[in-house]
Design a protein around this motif. Structure first.
Motif, PDB file in Angstrom:
ATOM      1  N   ALA A 147     116.102  28.379  62.964  1.00 46.00           N
ATOM      2  CA  ALA A 147     116.176  28.099  64.399  1.00 46.00           C
ATOM      3  C   ALA A 147     117.538  27.527  64.770  1.00 46.00           C
ATOM      4  O   ALA A 147     118.129  27.899  65.795  1.00 46.00           O
ATOM      5  CB  ALA A 147     115.062  27.136  64.806  1.00 46.00           C
ATOM      6  N   ASP A 148     118.059  26.641  63.930  1.00 50.61           N
ATOM      7  CA  ASP A 148     119.379  26.060  64.186  1.00 50.61           C
ATOM      8  C   ASP A 148     120.459  27.144  64.182  1.00 50.61           C
ATOM      9  O   ASP A 148     121.406  27.092  64.975  1.00 50.61           O
ATOM     10  CB  ASP A 148     119.714  25.004  63.130  1.00 50.61           C
ATOM     11  N   ALA A 149     120.310  28.125  63.296  1.00 51.00           N
ATOM     12  CA  ALA A 149     121.332  29.170  63.160  1.00 51.00           C
ATOM     13  C   ALA A 149     121.450  30.029  64.411  1.00 51.00           C
ATOM     14  O   ALA A 149     122.529  30.549  64.712  1.00 51.00           O
ATOM     15  CB  ALA A 149     121.023  30.046  61.950  1.00 51.00           C
ATOM     16  N   VAL A 150     120.338  30.195  65.141  1.00 50.63           N
ATOM     17  CA  VAL A 150     120.395  30.974  66.386  1.00 50.63           C
ATOM     18  C   VAL A 150     120.414  30.050  67.602  1.00 50.63           C
ATOM     19  O   VAL A 150     120.192  30.480  68.728  1.00 50.63           O
ATOM     20  CB  VAL A 150     119.222  31.976  66.479  1.00 50.63           C
ATOM     21  N   ASP A 151     120.680  28.765  67.344  1.00 52.68           N
ATOM     22  CA  ASP A 151     120.882  27.772  68.399  1.00 52.68           C
ATOM     23  C   ASP A 151     119.659  27.613  69.293  1.00 52.68           C
ATOM     24  O   ASP A 151     119.771  27.554  70.518  1.00 52.68           O
ATOM     25  CB  ASP A 151     122.115  28.135  69.234  1.00 52.68           C
ATOM     26  N   VAL A 152     118.481  27.549  68.667  1.00 58.10           N
ATOM     27  CA  VAL A 152     117.241  27.285  69.400  1.00 58.10           C
ATOM     28  C   VAL A 152     116.758  25.887  69.006  1.00 58.10           C
ATOM     29  O   VAL A 152     116.415  25.655  67.848  1.00 58.10           O
ATOM     30  CB  VAL A 152     116.155  28.326  69.074  1.00 58.10           C
ATOM     31  N   PRO A 153     116.735  24.947  69.948  1.00 59.94           N
ATOM     32  CA  PRO A 153     116.303  23.585  69.617  1.00 59.94           C
ATOM     33  C   PRO A 153     114.785  23.486  69.505  1.00 59.94           C
ATOM     34  O   PRO A 153     114.071  23.616  70.499  1.00 59.94           O
ATOM     35  CB  PRO A 153     116.823  22.758  70.802  1.00 59.94           C
ATOM     36  N   ILE A 154     114.280  23.307  68.296  1.00 58.01           N
ATOM     37  CA  ILE A 154     112.839  23.148  68.097  1.00 58.01           C
ATOM     38  C   ILE A 154     112.560  21.824  67.396  1.00 58.01           C
ATOM     39  O   ILE A 154     113.409  21.288  66.686  1.00 58.01           O
ATOM     40  CB  ILE A 154     112.225  24.296  67.270  1.00 58.01           C
ATOM     41  N   ASP A 155     111.363  21.308  67.628  1.00 55.93           N
ATOM     42  CA  ASP A 155     110.866  20.155  66.884  1.00 55.93           C
ATOM     43  C   ASP A 155     109.847  20.675  65.877  1.00 55.93           C
ATOM     44  O   ASP A 155     108.782  21.175  66.271  1.00 55.93           O
ATOM     45  CB  ASP A 155     110.192  19.144  67.812  1.00 55.93           C
ATOM     46  N   MET A 156     110.174  20.582  64.585  1.00 53.63           N
ATOM     47  CA  MET A 156     109.207  20.975  63.565  1.00 53.63           C
ATOM     48  C   MET A 156     108.129  19.898  63.474  1.00 53.63           C
ATOM     49  O   MET A 156     108.432  18.703  63.396  1.00 53.63           O
ATOM     50  CB  MET A 156     109.884  21.132  62.204  1.00 53.63           C
ATOM     51  N   VAL A 157     106.883  20.324  63.496  1.00 53.33           N
ATOM     52  CA  VAL A 157     105.753  19.399  63.435  1.00 53.33           C
ATOM     53  C   VAL A 157     104.910  19.750  62.219  1.00 53.33           C
ATOM     54  O   VAL A 157     104.431  20.884  62.090  1.00 53.33           O
ATOM     55  CB  VAL A 157     104.891  19.474  64.712  1.00 53.33           C
ATOM     56  N   SER A 158     104.739  18.796  61.328  1.00 50.90           N
ATOM     57  CA  SER A 158     103.896  18.983  60.150  1.00 50.90           C
ATOM     58  C   SER A 158     102.444  18.711  60.518  1.00 50.90           C
ATOM     59  O   SER A 158     102.109  17.625  61.010  1.00 50.90           O
ATOM     60  CB  SER A 158     104.338  18.037  59.031  1.00 50.90           C
ATOM     61  N   THR A 159     101.573  19.695  60.282  1.00 47.71           N
ATOM     62  CA  THR A 159     100.153  19.486  60.556  1.00 47.71           C
ATOM     63  C   THR A 159      99.592  18.386  59.657  1.00 47.71           C
ATOM     64  O   THR A 159      98.704  17.624  60.065  1.00 47.71           O
ATOM     65  CB  THR A 159      99.373  20.798  60.354  1.00 47.71           C
ATOM     66  N   THR A 160     100.111  18.285  58.444  1.00 50.61           N
ATOM     67  CA  THR A 160      99.696  17.190  57.562  1.00 50.61           C
ATOM     68  C   THR A 160      99.922  15.846  58.240  1.00 50.61           C
ATOM     69  O   THR A 160      99.050  14.963  58.221  1.00 50.61           O
ATOM     70  CB  THR A 160     100.478  17.244  56.236  1.00 50.61           C
ATOM     71  N   ASP A 161     101.089  15.693  58.872  1.00 50.95           N
ATOM     72  CA  ASP A 161     101.387  14.428  59.556  1.00 50.95           C
ATOM     73  C   ASP A 161     100.417  14.167  60.704  1.00 50.95           C
ATOM     74  O   ASP A 161     100.063  13.011  60.974  1.00 50.95           O
ATOM     75  CB  ASP A 161     102.819  14.440  60.089  1.00 50.95           C
ATOM     76  N   LEU A 162      99.992  15.226  61.392  1.00 52.85           N
ATOM     77  CA  LEU A 162      99.048  15.038  62.503  1.00 52.85           C
ATOM     78  C   LEU A 162      97.739  14.429  62.014  1.00 52.85           C
ATOM     79  O   LEU A 162      97.071  13.686  62.744  1.00 52.85           O
ATOM     80  CB  LEU A 162      98.779  16.368  63.203  1.00 52.85           C
ATOM     81  N   TYR A 163      97.369  14.763  60.770  1.00 51.76           N
ATOM     82  CA  TYR A 163      96.162  14.157  60.197  1.00 51.76           C
ATOM     83  C   TYR A 163      96.439  12.745  59.690  1.00 51.76           C
ATOM     84  O   TYR A 163      95.719  11.796  60.018  1.00 51.76           O
ATOM     85  CB  TYR A 163      95.627  15.021  59.052  1.00 51.76           C
ATOM     86  N   THR A 164      97.486  12.591  58.888  1.00 47.34           N
ATOM     87  CA  THR A 164      97.690  11.305  58.210  1.00 47.34           C
ATOM     88  C   THR A 164      98.113  10.191  59.156  1.00 47.34           C
ATOM     89  O   THR A 164      97.828   9.017  58.891  1.00 47.34           O
ATOM     90  CB  THR A 164      98.737  11.448  57.089  1.00 47.34           C
ATOM     91  N   ASP A 165      98.801  10.531  60.269  1.00 49.14           N
ATOM     92  CA  ASP A 165      99.217   9.457  61.182  1.00 49.14           C
ATOM     93  C   ASP A 165      98.191   9.181  62.280  1.00 49.14           C
ATOM     94  O   ASP A 165      98.412   8.357  63.164  1.00 49.14           O
ATOM     95  CB  ASP A 165     100.591   9.756  61.792  1.00 49.14           C
ATOM     96  N   GLY A 166      97.057   9.883  62.233  1.00 50.43           N
ATOM     97  CA  GLY A 166      95.974   9.610  63.170  1.00 50.43           C
ATOM     98  C   GLY A 166      96.010  10.411  64.453  1.00 50.43           C
ATOM     99  O   GLY A 166      95.105  10.276  65.294  1.00 50.43           O
ATOM    100  N   THR A 167      97.023  11.257  64.631  1.00 50.02           N
ATOM    101  CA  THR A 167      97.116  12.039  65.866  1.00 50.02           C
ATOM    102  C   THR A 167      95.886  12.919  66.065  1.00 50.02           C
ATOM    103  O   THR A 167      95.418  13.108  67.194  1.00 50.02           O
ATOM    104  CB  THR A 167      98.384  12.915  65.847  1.00 50.02           C
TER     105      THR A 167
END
Length: 568
Positions: free
Chosen positions: A158-178
């Protein structure tokens, strides 16, 4: 999909619907209208709510060009919405709590090199079948986990084609309580979850629970839940009791260890048909594009689960057609893949963005062999924007006027584009000064061109050269420019070469030169193959080479004539 679904906008085929409303020149404007309508409906009391655009992927094999499809589709919708004054966040989820179900045959390091499984720590994967991707050691040893390694490559793409994205780990969504509230809701409404899912899956029985815990003993994901406790005394989180049983993985079975235990809702995951709509809720997703494989199965179930189990309003959907690579489906196992980093060694980022700006509802082929055609198409698109194509159709002009500013980093009329195959010819020599000299002499670089434009134009030469080498096409030769190869020719061949020099000096197009090579050989009683061979030896010190007439027409005339006369 029912007529009611089409009427209320729930069909993912929003670009394929034929109606009498105004048609935009650019598909992303159509999608942006629907996103704005959804946001206004969902946030009536907010002046400027942030709009969220999502894509997603499950780590598997090699993250290739096909995987950035929805990143770039989402980017164009985000760009249109930003033009309209909206704050937009583009997220990309890695479904990295999914279990590894089979070993990939091919992997990719962080530098974009494809490697066979046997060339890395294959045991790191083989010993962890059935484990979540984020619990598996990185076989390259450079990232925190196999899942993190895969996500890093997606982020780099995504960075190479200059598209600003936020990568979100699904694992983190579980472990941080989201995911706590969504998971709790799914378990509390598990009877309803069974009813809804049974419409889409056959393997839903009375004991089905929409949660897959991770076995505390062996670390594998298991699908067998024996009890649910929504308010346990010893925990603030709901828990499930489980038994670690075998997991079906296509044509094989991953053995469970038989352990019986208890897990909280942060120690496992929801099945994907619940997890996907759950992501819409916790991330506040307003729009998500996806491939047509999801349109007929996953999307209807996701829409149903969101509305009737999780009480979530689904985002605006958009189905896009897959594209092929040189006529064949992308396949890591078959080796038919190309990475974004590889593509950008062959063409400019704006050309790649242009490819994805085209209508997503049409199937297309990304051909490396015919990459020159895509680049030529982009060059015409760019020239159309600047009013340099007199025969451009009304649709062409409208598309270029609307889309070109979204494709390039900066609109600059002084830009210079060397024709791609001409750039490939220049790539036959290593001398950068000579490349520029030939390009100027042939009229491709004006005398008053700004330095930045000259540098940009000549940068295409290396890309075209890489293309020639990758495809081993007619431009994959080294032009012997600095000295004449040491070959002797008989008198008849010498005379014929001199005649050909006179013909080229008089000025003729590529096909006329090609035809004259045959005629010159005949007039001088020289075998045609031998005469072509003389040309290849003279210019390349090889017995064969590119189609000679078009090649000689592309190289600067002064040099060609002098070489044929054996003067330099």
């Amino acid at each position: 999909m029912s007529e009611d679904d089409l009427a209320d906008g729930r069909s993912p085929y929003i670009l394929q619907q034929d109606d009498d409303e105004m048609r935009y020149a650019f598909w992303a404007d159509t999608v942006a209208d629907q996103v704005e309508a959804r946001v206004a409906d969902q946030h009536p009391d907010e002046d400027e709510p942030e709009i969220v655009i999502k894509g997603g992927i499950s780590p598997s094999g090699v993250p290739h060009l096909g995987n950035v499809n929805e990143i770039l589709r989402g980017y164009f919708v985000a760009a249109v919405l930003r033009e309209r004054g909206h704050e937009v966040r583009q997220v990309f989820t890695a479904d990295d709590r999914d279990p590894l179900r089979k070993l990939p045959r091919t992997l990719c390091d962080l530098d974009g090199n494809l490697v066979d499984l046997g060339d890395v720590d294959a045991g790191a994967l083989g010993r962890n079948l059935g484990h979540p991707y984020t619990d598996i050691p990185d076989p390259f040893g450079c990232c925190d986990s196999y899942g993190d390694h895969f996500s890093t490559i997606i982020q780099d793409s995504a960075d190479a084609v200059d598209v600003p994205i936020d990568m979100v780990s699904t694992t983190d969504l579980y472990t941080d309580g989201t995911f706590d509230d969504v998971t709790r809701h799914a378990l509390a409404n598990r009877d309803r979850a069974r009813e809804v899912l049974a419409e889409y899956q056959d393997k839903v029985d009375e004991e089905y629970i929409p949660f897959n815990p991770i076995c505390e003993e062996c670390g594998k994901v298991t699908e067998t839940v024996t009890d649910v406790t929504l308010e346990p005394e010893e925990s603030d989180l709901p828990t499930v009791d489980y038994r670690c049983t075998d997991m079906d993985a296509g044509d094989r079975t991953i053995d469970g260890c038989g352990h019986e235990g208890t897990a909280t809702i942060r120690e496992g995951k929801m099945p994907w048909r619940f997890e996907w709509p759950g992501q819409w809720g916790v991330l506040g997703v307003d729009f998500e594009p996806f491939g047509k494989d999801h349109a007929e199965g996953s999307w209807p179930s996701g829409d149903d689960v969101a509305r009737n189990v999780l009480d979530i309003e689904p985002p605006v959907p958009m189905v896009y057609e897959w594209f092929t690579l040189d006529g064949e489906p992308f396949s890591s196992s078959e080796g038919n893949v190309i990475l974004v980093s590889d593509v950008l060694e062959l063409l400019e980022p704006e050309v790649l963005r242009y490819f994805f700006a085209k209508d997503p509802s049409r199937a297309r082929d990304f051909s490396i062999e015919r990459l020159d055609q895509l680049v030529d198409e982009f060059d015409r698109f760019e020239a159309t924007y600047f009013g340099e194509v007199a025969e451009a159709t009304e649709d062409e002009q409208a598309f270029a006027d609307r889309v070109y500013p979204l494709v390039v980093e900066e609109v600059r009329e002084e830009r210079i584009r060397l024709p791609y195959t001409f750039a490939a010819v220049l790539g036959m020599t290593d001398d950068p000064d000579l490349r520029e000299e030939i390009a100027r002499r042939e009229g491709h670089i004006p005398d008053d061109a700004p330095e930045w434009a000259v540098e940009q134009a000549l940068a295409r030469v290396e890309r075209a050269r890489n293309w020639a080498r990758r495809t081993e096409n007619e431009f994959d030769y080294e032009l012997k420019r600095t000295e004449i190869p040491d070959h002797e020719f008989d008198a008849e061949t010498e005379d014929a070469l001199a005649e050909l020099a006179d013909f080229i000096e008089a000025g003729h197009d590529p096909e006329e030169i090609q035809g004259e090579i045959y005629e010159t050989a005949k007039r001088n009683d020289i075998d045609t193959g031998e005469f072509f061979g003389a040309g290849y030896r003279l210019f390349f010190d090889e017995e064969q080479g590119p189609k000679l007439g078009p090649f000689l027409a592309k190289v600067d005339q002064e040099f060609v004539v002098a070489r044929l006369r054996r003067e330099r």
